[in-house]
Scaffold this active site. Structure first.
Site, PDB file in Angstrom:
ATOM      1  N   VAL A  49      -0.834  -8.126  -3.827  1.00  0.00           N
ATOM      2  CA  VAL A  49       0.442  -8.616  -4.158  1.00  0.00           C
ATOM      3  C   VAL A  49       1.267  -9.037  -2.984  1.00  0.00           C
ATOM      4  CG1 VAL A  49       0.334  -7.782  -6.459  1.00  0.00           C
ATOM      5  CG2 VAL A  49       1.534  -6.574  -4.600  1.00  0.00           C
ATOM      6  N   TYR A 140       9.582   4.481   1.566  1.00  0.00           N
ATOM      7  CA  TYR A 140       9.477   4.571   0.016  1.00  0.00           C
ATOM      8  C   TYR A 140      10.835   3.985  -0.471  1.00  0.00           C
ATOM      9  CZ  TYR A 140       7.639   5.103  -4.663  1.00  0.00           C
ATOM     10  OH  TYR A 140       7.527   4.844  -6.102  1.00  0.00           O
ATOM     11  N   LYS A 144      12.033   0.506  -2.418  1.00  0.00           N
ATOM     12  CA  LYS A 144      12.306   0.655  -3.824  1.00  0.00           C
ATOM     13  C   LYS A 144      13.873   0.165  -3.975  1.00  0.00           C
ATOM     14  CE  LYS A 144       8.436   1.686  -5.929  1.00  0.00           C
ATOM     15  NZ  LYS A 144       7.933   0.700  -6.847  1.00  0.00           N
ATOM     16  N   THR A 175       1.070  10.703 -12.525  1.00  0.00           N
ATOM     17  CA  THR A 175       0.089   9.665 -12.305  1.00  0.00           C
ATOM     18  C   THR A 175      -0.797   9.987 -11.093  1.00  0.00           C
ATOM     19  OG1 THR A 175       1.277   8.240 -10.776  1.00  0.00           O
ATOM     20  CG2 THR A 175       1.660   7.794 -12.935  1.00  0.00           C
TER      21      THR A 175
END
Length: 231
Positions: A49, A140, A144, A175
């Protein structure tokens, strides 16, 4: 919904897979963009992506084979815990390319046709770390946080066209991104959450589905299913 097509990035696992499954359950035809095969979608395309050309080609292929894309959910991403002083510039840039660049690339590829049709939905998947920060997660959290900024800016820009842009900012979610020894899985952390547990990816998927199907009044909104990690 039978003829509506949803494009989900990161559909091979985690939140992306849960979103694709939930939308399919609601009657959407689903397309997945991921580096890995996404068996839970009607049409999967192997795509990085962060590569604009790959994403554009994939969207053209999806619309040719499934039909016009009515909804885009950008869930592709990766996660790492690294002290600020140890973050390599290559990893810093990769975080931004995948999370922020991935959202922008998919929007640039899919949104113009939505604008032409006068309708569509975009949901960006961020993180509660973008709101509250995190220990040894600067790259991170920053990526975000940038996703949240892009969501809000695009919501304003696209509102007059009939295309709605919103986001979700989940808390620690159950997850594979959270490895077994992750600090977010430690009993002491979980006991400190009002819900006493991690967020389930299926719960995040319900929030995404709401924004797409029922949240017609939502523009630039951020829903944060996070088990009470941020209140």
């Amino acid at each position: 919904m039978a003829d509506r097509v949803a494009l989900v990035t990161g559909a091979a696992g985690g939140i992306g897979a849960a979103v694709a499954t939930e939308l399919a359950r609601r009657g959407w035809r689903t397309a997945g963009l991921d580096l890995r095969p996404a068996p839970n979608v009607d049409h999967g395309v192997g795509v990085d992506v962060s590569d604009d050309a790959q994403v554009r080609a994939a969207v053209v292929r999806i619309e040719r084979e499934l039909g016009p894309v009515e909804a885009v959910v950008c869930a592709a991403g990766h996660y790492a815990i690294t002290p600020m002083a140890d973050i390599a510039w290559a990893e810093w840039r990769r975080m931004l390319r995948v999370h922020l660049g991935g959202l922008l690339n998919v929007c640039r590829a899919a949104v113009p046709a939505m604008v032409g049709r006068g309708r569509g939905n975009v949901v960006g998947v961020a993180s509660e770390l973008a709101i509250g920060g995190g220990d040894r997660e600067a790259h991170y959290a920053a990526a975000k946080g940038a996703v949240l900024g892009l969501v809000k800016a695009l919501a304003i820009e696209l509102a007059p066209t009939g295309v709605r842009v919103n986001g979700v900012a989940p808390g620690p979610t159950d997850t594979p991104l959270l490895v077994p020894d992750s600090p977010w899985r430690r009993p002491a952390y979980l006991q400190g959450l009002p819900a006493g547990r991690l967020t389930a990816p299926e719960e995040v998927a319900l929030a995404v589905a709401f924004l797409i199907e029922d949240g017609g009044f939502c523009l630039g909104e951020i829903i944060s299913p996070n088990a009470g990690a941020v209140i």
